[in-house]
Design a protein around this motif. Structure first.
Motif, mmCIF file in Angstrom:
data_model
loop_
_atom_site.group_PDB
_atom_site.id
_atom_site.type_symbol
_atom_site.label_atom_id
_atom_site.label_comp_id
_atom_site.label_asym_id
_atom_site.label_seq_id
_atom_site.Cartn_x
_atom_site.Cartn_y
_atom_site.Cartn_z
ATOM 1 N N ILE A 209 2.076 -5.631 8.069
ATOM 2 C CA ILE A 209 1.437 -5.049 6.899
ATOM 3 C C ILE A 209 2.444 -4.700 5.811
ATOM 4 C CG2 ILE A 209 0.163 -3.029 6.060
ATOM 5 C CD1 ILE A 209 -1.428 -3.070 8.622
ATOM 6 N N MET A 227 -5.727 -2.093 5.352
ATOM 7 C CA MET A 227 -5.255 -3.089 6.316
ATOM 8 C C MET A 227 -4.949 -2.437 7.661
ATOM 9 S SD MET A 227 -2.813 -5.554 3.969
ATOM 10 C CE MET A 227 -2.487 -6.680 5.336
ATOM 11 N N TYR A 231 -6.684 -3.477 11.294
ATOM 12 C CA TYR A 231 -5.896 -3.862 12.469
ATOM 13 C C TYR A 231 -6.194 -2.934 13.647
ATOM 14 C CZ TYR A 231 -2.822 -7.462 10.478
ATOM 15 O OH TYR A 231 -2.304 -8.621 9.949
#
Length: 383
Positions: A209, A227, A231
């Motif tokens: 990331i 993000m 995840y």
């Protein structure tokens, strides 16, 4: 420019050195090296002469930042001005690692757990358990991914989950999940060491990331947070979990409410739990919802614990990544505002928290529900 290691620093007599913490206020609240004088790098830039007056030219000046990067240039600048100045290699993180390595893991684990059961039971475990019951955060058969960022909040949350599971009132499983979004070796090691010291069996997985958002100029923190969430949901679901737990606490909630009004022009809150819109069957829960940050800090300091603050590529002072994309400076500004208001109104924090539980729709001009906007005129002419 000269540099000095932690080992060399410990050998030097305290009388011969002056230790300067050049991090900003947002970082210093996470802890300082013993005996350090706080003079931020921003202060040096704005008022160099005033800062130099605080330095003892008869001593060696040792500067440290978070990771030993920003202190190098300033040490070189001071050296040009005639000071015997050094930059601490590895910065505050090096100090943290050295501190951790000196401690007995088993003794640390025992002390931390005993303090939750006794000294801080009322301040930490009681509101944690109350939030879990009040908002129905833990249910029979749950498999919860306790998401650990490495900071004080998520580490304490993990210990509280272990404690409430020990009571066995509800049967549920735990997975202590750590995502490495691209930490450097020292930060990764700090998380692993703290987890081992506290007896938290973490499951670590990697993502890239930090690299993905490196070149983003508009709202990188917002993108990073989104993000990360994706995840975590994805890995948790793959591990058979139906919930992810995040370490947002009471102060995060009231700061978010106020920031929404002052900076976002909206009234909203950080919910105690949410259904995932992208991962079917998954929920997000916030079991520290009623726990005060001051009490978390007191527990940390009582046990002489040192946790990761932030290790992103953008700043050394970002205390956490927030969904709304607000910077740590805005959150710190809001925290100071609440503290100032509290001086004349001691109930201000509780009132901010209660405000989103006492919304009177009859006095609201417009509101949104399930994405649909409603106006008071829709029902104004009804008898």
């Amino acid at each position: 420019m000269k540099e000095i290691t932690i080992e060399e620093l410990k050998k030097r007599a305290e009388e011969s050195i002056q230790l300067i913490d050049i991090r900003d206020e947002g970082s210093i609240i996470y802890g300082m090296m013993p005996g350090a004088v706080p003079i931020s790098i921003a202060q040096f830039e704005v008022d160099l002469e005033g800062c130099l007056e605080q330095l003892n030219k008869e001593k060696s000046i040792v500067l440290y930042c978070q990771r030993g990067e920003k202190s190098r240039d300033l040490a070189e600048r001071l050296e040009e001005l005639g000071y015997d100045s050094y930059s601490l290699i590895g910065g505050f993180n090096a100090f943290l690692m050295d501190t951790i390595e000196q401690e007995d893991p088993e003794e640390c684990k025992k002390r931390a757990e005993q303090s939750i059961r006794k000294k801080f039971h009322k301040q930490l475990f009681t509101p944690f358990a109350r939030a879990c019951k009040k908002y129905e955060l833990i249910q029979e058969g749950d498999h919860i991914a306790v998401c650990i960022s490495g900071g004080k909040d998520s580490m304490l949350m993990a210990k509280l989950f272990q404690e409430i599971q020990r009571h066995r009132k509800v049967q549920f499983d735990l997975t202590f999940l750590v995502m490495d979004p691209g930490y450097n070796e020292a930060n990764r090691k700090l998380i692993e060491s703290n987890a081992a010291k506290l007896g938290i069996p973490v499951t670590i997985f990697e993502s890239m990331i930090f690299d993905a958002v490196d070149n983003i100029t508009k709202n990188p923190c917002y993108l990073c947070a989104r993000m990360r969430r994706g995840y975590l949901y994805s890995r948790a679901k793959a591990l058979g979990c139906n919930k992810i737990a995040l370490g947002h606490h009471y102060d995060d909630v009231i700061e978010t409410i106020l920031m929404g009004m002052l900076h976002g022009g909206q009234i909203q809150t950080m919910m105690p739990k949410l259904h995932s819109t992208n991962f079917e069957g998954m929920e997000l829960i916030r079991p520290l919802y009623l726990v005060r940050e001051e009490d978390i800090c007191n527990w940390r300091d009582y046990n002489n614990l040192h946790f990761l603050q932030c290790a992103c590529h953008f700043t050394e002072t970002c205390s956490t990544c927030h969904e709304d994309g607000t910077t740590s400076s805005k959150r710190l500004e809001t925290k100071k505002l609440i503290a100032k208001l509290k001086e004349t109104s001691p109930y201000i924090e509780g009132n901010i928290f209660k405000s989103v539980q006492n919304v009177n729709l009859d006095t609201v001009i417009e509101y949104k529900q399930k994405g649909v906007r409603h106006n008071f005129l829709e029902t104004y002419y009804e008898k």
